[in-house]
Scaffold this active site. Structure first.
Site, PDB file in Angstrom:
ATOM      1  N   SER A   1       0.832  -1.207   0.000  1.00 12.89           N
ATOM      2  CA  SER A   1       0.000   0.000   0.000  1.00 12.89           C
ATOM      3  C   SER A   1       0.861   1.249   0.000  1.00 12.89           C
ATOM      4  CB  SER A   1      -0.953  -0.002   1.206  1.00 12.89           C
ATOM      5  OG  SER A   1      -0.213  -0.021   2.396  1.00 12.89           O
ATOM      6  N   ASP A   2       0.217   2.357  -0.317  1.00 10.23           N
ATOM      7  CA  ASP A   2       0.902   3.642  -0.293  1.00 10.23           C
ATOM      8  C   ASP A   2      -0.112   4.735   0.027  1.00 10.23           C
ATOM      9  OD1 ASP A   2       3.646   4.907  -1.002  1.00 10.23           O
ATOM     10  OD2 ASP A   2       2.166   6.220  -1.936  1.00 10.23           O
ATOM     11  N   THR A   3       0.315   5.697   0.830  1.00  8.03           N
ATOM     12  CA  THR A   3      -0.546   6.825   1.209  1.00  8.03           C
ATOM     13  C   THR A   3       0.172   8.131   0.910  1.00  8.03           C
ATOM     14  OG1 THR A   3      -1.581   5.573   3.012  1.00  8.03           O
ATOM     15  CG2 THR A   3      -1.761   7.963   3.126  1.00  8.03           C
TER      16      THR A   3
ATOM     17  N   SER B   1      -3.776   3.800  -1.644  1.00 10.99           N
ATOM     18  CA  SER B   1      -4.022   2.679  -2.553  1.00 10.99           C
ATOM     19  C   SER B   1      -3.521   1.407  -1.895  1.00 10.99           C
ATOM     20  CB  SER B   1      -3.292   2.877  -3.881  1.00 10.99           C
ATOM     21  OG  SER B   1      -3.843   3.952  -4.600  1.00 10.99           O
TER      22      SER B   1
END
Length: 195
Positions: A75-77, A112
């Site tokens: 994931s990435d924020t 995501s």
């Protein structure tokens, strides 16, 4: 619940974030933590969730050896403000600059999550709009000095002091701002395993 149905599968969480790891504990989903180094660089033309979609998929590329019963979650924020993606601040001064840029305005927190198996990949994303009240320089300095938010996108954590005093409202998932849209993660794992 879901953990009983996962006994024949292994969920691999490729995240060093203690907040994300805690979410899986609270969801009662057992995970194996496996973090592999990735150079988190994205093409400059990407905007908003295109950036987090790209980076979450990029992190999955380090795993070429998935078994049939494994599901990898990467994931990435980012914090997206005035057309700019704010990642994690490098130091005190950058954290202060980021929070000053967010003060008195609203911005987006975009996460995501990429689910990868040996033969498929699915990416989902969620956007939460966060409204900050006007923060004084003293409040910003106090927060950065005492909470050292250098592992947080945008230089702040909603669940810490600055969130308590500075966030007027949010539109979307609170947990997304903390680090994961947990409702979507739970639903997607169920769908992937057809349980």
């Amino acid at each position: 619940m879901l953990k009983d149905l996962l006994k024949d599968h292994e969920i691999i969480l490729a995240s060093g974030s203690p907040r994300r790891q805690k979410f899986f504990q609270e969801l009662e989903i057992p995970v194996t933590i496996d973090v592999r180094p990735v150079d988190e660089v994205f093409p400059e033309h990407l905007k908003e969730q295109e950036i987090t979609d790209y980076l979450s998929a990029l992190k999955a590329e380090a795993f070429k050896d998935l078994k049939d019963n494994q599901v990898l979650i990467t994931s990435d924020t980012i914090v997206y403000n005035d057309g700019e993606a704010l990642g994690k601040p490098k130091d005190h001064d950058e954290a202060v600059r980021m929070i000053k840029a967010l003060s008195g305005k609203d911005h987006e927190v975009i996460t995501s999550v990429c689910f990868t198996t040996s033969n498929s990949q699915k990416i989902l994303n969620h956007t939460t709009r966060v409204y900050f009240s006007e923060l004084s320089d003293e409040e910003i300095e106090y927060y950065v000095k005492n909470y050292k938010p250098f592992d947080k996108a945008g230089g702040y954590a909603i669940q810490e002091w600055i969130g308590l005093i500075g966030i007027e409202k949010i539109e979307g998932s609170y947990f997304n701002v903390v680090g994961l849209p947990t409702h979507l993660v739970y639903k997607t794992i169920k769908e992937l395993l057809k349980v």
